[in-house]
Scaffold this active site. Sequence first.
Site, short mmCIF file in Angstrom:
data_model
loop_
_atom_site.label_atom_id
_atom_site.label_comp_id
_atom_site.label_asym_id
_atom_site.label_seq_id
_atom_site.Cartn_x
_atom_site.Cartn_y
_atom_site.Cartn_z
N ASN A 94 38.98 51.93 40.51
CA ASN A 94 40.38 52.00 40.89
C ASN A 94 41.15 51.31 39.79
OD1 ASN A 94 39.88 53.17 43.43
ND2 ASN A 94 39.47 51.15 44.32
N HIS B 195 37.55 46.82 35.23
CA HIS B 195 36.33 46.80 36.05
C HIS B 195 36.28 48.00 36.97
CE1 HIS B 195 39.16 45.33 39.09
NE2 HIS B 195 38.22 45.53 40.01
N CYS C 84 41.98 34.57 36.37
CA CYS C 84 41.31 35.84 36.71
C CYS C 84 39.87 35.58 37.14
CB CYS C 84 41.32 36.76 35.49
SG CYS C 84 40.20 38.16 35.67
N HIS D 207 40.23 40.65 28.98
CA HIS D 207 41.13 40.85 30.12
C HIS D 207 42.26 41.83 29.82
CE1 HIS D 207 42.98 39.45 33.91
NE2 HIS D 207 44.14 39.46 33.28
N SER E 243 43.19 45.17 42.74
CA SER E 243 43.78 43.86 42.95
C SER E 243 43.69 42.96 41.71
CB SER E 243 43.13 43.17 44.15
OG SER E 243 41.75 43.39 44.16
N HIS F 26 41.93 43.10 35.26
CA HIS F 26 40.77 42.99 34.37
C HIS F 26 39.97 44.30 34.44
CE1 HIS F 26 37.91 40.23 32.21
NE2 HIS F 26 37.19 41.34 32.38
N GLN G 100 33.56 49.71 40.37
CA GLN G 100 32.72 49.28 41.49
C GLN G 100 31.58 50.26 41.68
OE1 GLN G 100 34.62 47.71 45.06
NE2 GLN G 100 36.64 48.11 44.19
N CYS H 67 37.20 37.15 34.56
CA CYS H 67 37.04 36.71 33.18
C CYS H 67 35.79 35.82 33.05
CB CYS H 67 38.28 35.92 32.72
SG CYS H 67 39.61 36.98 32.08
#
Lengths: 340, 340
Positions: free
Chosen positions: B154, B167, B52, B114, B162, B165, B169, B55
């Site tokens: 997203n 996250h 990943c 993760h 994609s 993990h 933006q 990570c």
Amino acid sequence: MKNTNLQDYSHKRYNILTGEWVLVSPHRAKRPWQGQNEEISTEKRPSYDDKCYLCATNTRINGKINPDYKDVFIFTNDFAALQKDSPKFNVNDGLLKAQSENGICKVICFSPDHSKSLADMEVADIKKVVHAWQKEYVSIGEIEGINYVQIFENKGAVMGCSNPHPHGQIWSQTSLPNEVDKKNQQQLTYYKEKKSSLLGDYLQQEQTAKERIIFENDDFLVLTPFWAIWPFEVMIAPKKAQKNITEITENEALNFAEAISVITKAYDKLFNTSFPYSSGIHQSPTDGKENKHWHWHMSFYPPLLRSATVKKFMVGYEMFGSPQRDITAEIAATRLRELI
Amino acid sequence: MKNTNLQDYSHKRYNILTGEWVLVSPHRAKRPWQGQNEEISTEKRPSYDDKCYLCATNTRINGKINPDYKDVFIFTNDFAALQKDSPKFNVNDGLLKAQSENGICKVICFSPDHSKSLADMEVADIKKVVHAWQKEYVSIGEIEGINYVQIFENKGAVMGCSNPHPHGQIWSQTSLPNEVDKKNQQQLTYYKEKKSSLLGDYLQQEQTAKERIIFENDDFLVLTPFWAIWPFEVMIAPKKAQKNITEITENEALNFAEAISVITKAYDKLFNTSFPYSSGIHQSPTDGKENKHWHWHMSFYPPLLRSATVKKFMVGYEMFGSPQRDITAEIAATRLRELI
Ligand SMILES: O=P(O)(O)O[C@H]1O[C@H](CO)[C@@H](O)[C@H](O)[C@H]1O
Ligand SMILES: O=P(O)(O)O[C@H]1O[C@H](CO)[C@@H](O)[C@H](O)[C@H]1O
């Protein structure tokens, strides 16, 4: 003179028809793909499927039996989102505002052949679909309280299409939907000022620029609009300013059918798959007004980005900000042009 | 008094924040599903994945090594859609209109773990994410030429994410994106006329009506807005009119984190799956103006409709006409409320 900045750096482009912007990030086309791949069915379909509720002579969920139709077959949607006779009401309660919406939803089978799509059909058979669209636009549009007729097609499971049998839909209603309302405003403003068609003037400019034109015949241009949102978005538009599809002649109908055939065939070649998309025709409202400012056009919004299984996601930034694309309209036009 | 027509018949509802409409077809919720099912991964993820790129201590595609971070970790997007130093230009060529757009795109890891999502994180840890959002909004917003900061997430492969993990933006830019521009206009018009917050007044009305409220604490309401588009769309909004997230106190940050925790947990219970969505915060531009008319809010746009694998498709009619939904906002609120 071509502006090379548009192929190299982030920018936004203005959609003259909606008044909105799209963010273009050409430098980003190189990013690696680690996201979801779509499952694409490559199964060859039979010409007749006894479990398909759109095939001729089969029984639909509500018990009705489809006729043994030979070309186009139209019926009222068994699960219509809009109904003709639902009650009229108005909610005006402080900041809560709602209005009843009446309408008619129909399904239009393009062919009795379950295995086909528009891309596989003869131009003469697509012309029959065009004629059916014309007839429906007129007969539905004439009904009291129907002020707009939206013709569209969802093709492919990835576009929410629940049956691969070649078919489209027609939803009609009392008020102008959001997208139509925007295009109505923008065209009207331009027409009032210039006494000329906004889209018509744009098409002339594109005929000179050439870089976004994919195909043309005597009556139609097939192009990627300067402000296209979807990676391989395409517009088919009549060169002559016509407000709706009833204005096209017999020969223009043939050329329109040819344009549809050419672009859908090119689409299928692009990623070697039966190319999914939603398509739709925007045209003048059926509200009894003159609507001289309208210039009808058909658009294709396909979700695929870089292969049969990798699509463009219109998500976070796109939902909260603006639509965004990586590959430019010019590059997309070049790729499609080469497939014709 | 509740208007039962809204639960029985087709209508359109007005979004006071964007000025646009959504078509609601409550009678249609019964239609059978024959469309595409999404593949949902039920695989349990490890807390650390050496493949990943988000990570801690792992190497990203551009060769950079992530620090051994313990809570939130932020870096500039390796494939940013917007760049700070790309050249400025303007295209004004007849009906072709474009403008360079500069900006900064960052990625924000919510946790080094993760295996987690916001729904699995402690409220205290979500509060650290809230503080990171505040800091980024300020520091990015201060940069010359950055007039808007869009925070979003997203979540889930079906939302184009994609990497699982946890996250989000942050994309920031020179001009206001379409959706923000609409909300800016609508709020400004109302504020000028009433000297009051449009969203604030609406929230008060919702507190009386109650039927769309899912959860509340001292400072925040969690509700399905009257004009919600997505089947289980939800908004979190501060009761007090605040123009952006820098205005919340330490204790309000905790209550905001609690609201996020409550709704994401309810989402996961709804279809017994790690619930996909795009979420985003709309707040005042960083253009140096007073922006008193702004009332910030966070929205969740989840695609699922009736199970972990059946989503709502915003396709043909929705793309060419208006957004459309079957299940009403009131029914959706009731279902979510029961899961808290
Ligand atoms: O930046 P990511 O996660 O690679 O990409 C994802 O989010 C972006 C912002 O919403 C979208 O433009 C992409 O289509 C989507 O796949
Ligand atoms: O009417 P269908 O084909 O069942 O449904 C499809 O098209 C409709 C109109 O675009 C959408 O509202 C649905 O989400 C989609 O699944």
